[in-house]
Design an enzyme around this catalytic site. Structure first.
Site, PDB file in Angstrom:
ATOM      1  N   HIS A 128      13.397 -10.030 -51.112  1.00 28.18           N
ATOM      2  CA  HIS A 128      14.334  -9.000 -50.683  1.00 28.18           C
ATOM      3  C   HIS A 128      15.760  -9.373 -51.105  1.00 28.18           C
ATOM      4  O   HIS A 128      16.220 -10.480 -50.855  1.00 28.18           O
ATOM      5  CB  HIS A 128      14.229  -8.873 -49.157  1.00 28.18           C
ATOM      6  CG  HIS A 128      15.079  -7.807 -48.554  1.00 28.18           C
ATOM      7  ND1 HIS A 128      14.925  -6.475 -48.867  1.00 28.18           N
ATOM      8  CD2 HIS A 128      16.089  -7.875 -47.636  1.00 28.18           C
ATOM      9  CE1 HIS A 128      15.795  -5.764 -48.165  1.00 28.18           C
ATOM     10  NE2 HIS A 128      16.519  -6.587 -47.426  1.00 28.18           N
TER      11      HIS A 128
ATOM     12  N   GLU B 107       7.930  -6.203 -51.722  1.00 24.72           N
ATOM     13  CA  GLU B 107       8.718  -5.999 -50.505  1.00 24.72           C
ATOM     14  C   GLU B 107       8.094  -4.937 -49.605  1.00 24.72           C
ATOM     15  O   GLU B 107       7.522  -3.949 -50.094  1.00 24.72           O
ATOM     16  CB  GLU B 107      10.136  -5.556 -50.857  1.00 24.72           C
ATOM     17  CG  GLU B 107      10.985  -6.596 -51.540  1.00 24.72           C
ATOM     18  CD  GLU B 107      12.442  -6.180 -51.592  1.00 24.72           C
ATOM     19  OE1 GLU B 107      12.990  -5.841 -50.521  1.00 24.72           O
ATOM     20  OE2 GLU B 107      13.012  -6.183 -52.685  1.00 24.72           O
TER      21      GLU B 107
ATOM     22  N   SER C  17      20.259  -3.857 -48.968  1.00 24.01           N
ATOM     23  CA  SER C  17      19.452  -3.690 -47.760  1.00 24.01           C
ATOM     24  C   SER C  17      20.043  -2.574 -46.893  1.00 24.01           C
ATOM     25  O   SER C  17      20.217  -1.454 -47.362  1.00 24.01           O
ATOM     26  CB  SER C  17      19.356  -5.029 -47.024  1.00 24.01           C
ATOM     27  OG  SER C  17      18.347  -5.010 -46.049  1.00 24.01           O
TER      28      SER C  17
END
Length: 302
Positions: free
Chosen positions: A269, A239, A145
């Protein structure tokens, strides 16, 4: 796809996505994440976790003192929350599968420490490894991320400064574009089971605090990568950050970088975070571990 995927997606949609849509206090967000990580995402048995000034070493009694191949891993959390402690379960499993130690450095979080604090700390961690005798070709950068974006931003920064490049870089569902110009941000707003698209600007402004989102040190999608080693990227097809990976992969290839791009099915995610509960997470970590071993050829694997 496994039956566990459907159960996990439903749980995340009903809990995490709703919570992230309404939480405004960074301290509350951090405390909740720490509690849940401690309860549900511990490291696997047999992987030693060693606390050192500035971070954690994972992967054996000699990890904190050796100078051999190493994975330098940056945790996710929108630059606002998360820590090596919250992500040590994921990193320790990767260390176990790759047969390599992982260094997870602490980096300063926003809003208390806005951009470019995180990148400055990432650079220090990389330079610390070099100073202790680890060759650039023995280092693989990685993250998830925002941490995946940070790993890519560090790679771009090293390229821009003509510094020694690592052997490779990988990222799970990386945040590569803080302008949020990817079409998937709207196209996947309903089908993303974890991230609420309406909060992206809030989180980004905590980090940027007036800085240009097109600054390549914040958004590696706009960085130069001449001379970079191979990059491995993965993201889920549903996503909101799908295009952060798709466009990042195309950008890297356009600059001559070898890219492995894995676009998965209806997975949440950073699904490797759930490797203990999700077969697809374990499979992805195993595939990545094989890719890493090809980059640095460790003497032993798990």
């Amino acid at each position: 796809m496994s039956w566990q995927r459907g159960v996990l997606n439903l749980i995340l949609r009903l809990t995490e996505k709703r919570y992230l849509a309404r939480v405004v206090d960074p301290d509350a967000l951090r405390a909740r994440f720490h509690r849940r990580a401690r309860l549900f995402f511990p490291p696997p048995r047999g992987v030693q976790v060693t606390a050192v000034p500035g971070g954690l070493w994972l992967g054996g009694a000699s990890a904190a003192s050796g100078a051999g191949p190493v994975i330098l891993y940056f945790h996710g959390g929108a630059f606002v929350f998360g820590a090596p402690e919250t992500h040590k379960g994921l990193a320790a499993r990767l260390a176990q599968l790759a047969g390599l130690p992982v260094l997870m450095p602490v980096y300063r979080l926003a809003p208390e420490h806005p951009f470019p604090a995180a990148l400055e700390d990432a650079r220090v961690a990389y330079e610390t490894l070099l100073a202790r005798g680890v060759a650039p070709g023995q280092i693989v950068l990685g993250g998830d991320s925002a941490g995946g974006g940070l790993a890519l931003a560090l790679l771009g920064d090293l390229c821009a400064r003509g510094a020694d490049r690592p052997a490779g870089c990988f990222a799970f569902s990386p945040l590569s574009d803080l302008t949020f110009s990817g079409a998937s941000l709207q196209a996947n707003v309903a089908c993303d089971v974890m991230l609420p698209a309406e909060r992206t600007q809030d989180m980004a402004q905590m980090y940027l605090q007036g800085a240009d989102p097109r600054d390549s040190r914040a958004s590696p999608l706009f960085a130069g990568f001449a001379g970079a080693g191979p990059v491995w990227l993965t993201v889920g097809r549903t996503e909101i950050m799908l295009d952060d990976t798709r466009r990042m992969a195309a950008h890297l290839r356009g600059q001559g970088v070898t890219v492995a791009e894995v676009i998965a099915g209806d997975l949440p995610h950073v699904w490797p975070f759930f490797w203990r509960y999700l077969p697809e997470g374990e499979a992805t970590l195993r595939a990545l571990a094989g890719w890493i071993r090809q980059r640095v050829a460790p003497s032993a694997g798990s």
